[in-house]
Design an enzyme around this catalytic site. Sequence first.
Site, PDB file in Angstrom:
ATOM      1  N   ASP A  65       0.856  -1.185   0.000  1.00  0.00           N
ATOM      2  CA  ASP A  65       0.000   0.000   0.000  1.00  0.00           C
ATOM      3  C   ASP A  65       0.893   1.237   0.000  1.00  0.00           C
ATOM      4  O   ASP A  65       2.112   1.115   0.106  1.00  0.00           O
ATOM      5  CB  ASP A  65      -0.936   0.013   1.220  1.00  0.00           C
ATOM      6  CG  ASP A  65      -0.192  -0.329   2.490  1.00  0.00           C
ATOM      7  OD1 ASP A  65       1.006   0.025   2.597  1.00  0.00           O
ATOM      8  OD2 ASP A  65      -0.794  -0.931   3.400  1.00  0.00           O
TER       9      ASP A  65
ATOM     10  N   ASP B 154       1.704   4.960   1.593  1.00  0.00           N
ATOM     11  CA  ASP B 154       1.493   5.933   2.657  1.00  0.00           C
ATOM     12  C   ASP B 154       2.036   7.280   2.208  1.00  0.00           C
ATOM     13  O   ASP B 154       3.118   7.356   1.626  1.00  0.00           O
ATOM     14  CB  ASP B 154       2.225   5.505   3.937  1.00  0.00           C
ATOM     15  CG  ASP B 154       1.597   4.265   4.541  1.00  0.00           C
ATOM     16  OD1 ASP B 154       0.368   4.120   4.449  1.00  0.00           O
ATOM     17  OD2 ASP B 154       2.340   3.435   5.101  1.00  0.00           O
TER      18      ASP B 154
ATOM     19  N   ASP C 141      10.820   4.306  12.539  1.00  0.00           N
ATOM     20  CA  ASP C 141      11.566   3.255  13.220  1.00  0.00           C
ATOM     21  C   ASP C 141      12.926   2.974  12.579  1.00  0.00           C
ATOM     22  O   ASP C 141      13.971   3.215  13.170  1.00  0.00           O
ATOM     23  CB  ASP C 141      10.719   1.979  13.390  1.00  0.00           C
ATOM     24  CG  ASP C 141       9.995   1.542  12.127  1.00  0.00           C
ATOM     25  OD1 ASP C 141      10.230   2.148  11.047  1.00  0.00           O
ATOM     26  OD2 ASP C 141       9.209   0.586  12.204  1.00  0.00           O
TER      27      ASP C 141
END
Length: 425
Positions: free
Chosen positions: A49, A51, A125
């Site tokens: 997907d 983002d 992260d």
Amino acid sequence: MNPTAPPLAHEQISINALKVVQRLTEAGYEAYLVGGSVRDLILGRLPKDFDITTDAHPEDVYELFRNSRMIGRRFRIVHVRFGREIVEVATFRAARGEEDPLTDSGMILQDNIYGTFEEDAIRRDFSINAVYYSPTEEKLIDLVGGLDDIKARRIRLIGDPESRYREDPVRMLRAIRFKTKLDFEIDPASAAPMHQLGYLLQDIPPARLFEEILKLFMSGHGEASFDSLLSHELFGWLFPDSRRAMDESPHAEPLIRAALASTDRRIEQDLPVTPAFIYAALLWYPFVIEKRRLEAEGASHIEANHEAAANIIAKQQLFTTIPRRFSGPMRDIWMLQFRLPNRQGKKPGLVFAHKRFRAAYDFLLLREEAGEELDGLGKWWTTYQEENPAPERRSTHAEEPGEGGKTPSKRPRRRRRRNRRPVES
Ligand code: ATP
Ligand code: MG
């Protein structure tokens, strides 16, 4: 190489994601693709997907797109819907403790949660997840060495590893997930603190852990993820009873391994899979050990079965949730194990007609594969099925069509804190 070609092939980018970026840019905002999609495109993989991150606030994004919806409370993000595709648009964020914006449902919206582009980059992260792409300017932006790490196939936390794990311990599980999914190595400095920090996973809501477990075990790399969880000493913090059973029974680890390997193969072949089956394997020996304990205390076979199942499931729920739609089938798989050995008279026919016979039979074969000596029972049932017409019932793992293999949807979750006992050292 064409020097004017954009660094990422736009044909590979979702047309809808491109539209969202373009509309935001035209409205005077900054907007970038970021995260897994950019990383995957650089690696030549098909992104799951797309983002998007922007300096526009959620209300502004919502205003711009009629087909959009604001979700989350403390940190709102906007879902822009195009038919079945959802493009997620998040506003640049400042560094924060825990990642999941949806868990702290009670908290007041604070002003300082939105940040600058730079802040957004360093609160991510891993460096490989913090490369930005501007399709309008056709350029990659990398403030944290992510491109080098992608090239070196290296998973490296941004900043000081230990504090980043403390901020959000789920990052340890994410490191393992990206390692197995991308076939990368975890940078030694990012790997080193993990074995000491597993206990922090106790503070994570079990529902969030369940979703991470699904991503680890049901995305085609389950066995590799299991190995990695073991080697980083995290497995016992997620499945303490299973970890203990591995020390008590020589069959426990092989059974888990066999179930995960079989799930990996089924995913590879596009066959349906369900977490019920994996959970059945993870908790089978804890269940058997508990059942024996109850029988030794004088419980009947039936009582012990039911109580052991209830106890083991309830205990596991303190660590990772097991939604009822999975614990039901899992219990059926277990209970049928005690009916499969009846080879006399009408009994096999009744078991054969059970809607979960196939799953129970597959499970029986795994137990044999794991080294349990069952007097040729698997073979006997294989022959039985060849000689008897199949009764009408639904197929093996298909009890929950479409539930298992998919990545769980991002739906609002509530945080609950429970008292959990510390597990093994
Ligand atoms: P996948 O391909 O599996 O979706 P992803 O990298 O897109 O991988 P997501 O969970 O979709 O992972 O998260 C999107 C992005 O949000 C990540 O790439 C990362 O930049 C950021 N992110 C997600 N979870 C965390 C976290 N726990 N801590 C910091 N940043 C995070
Ligand atoms: Mg993603």
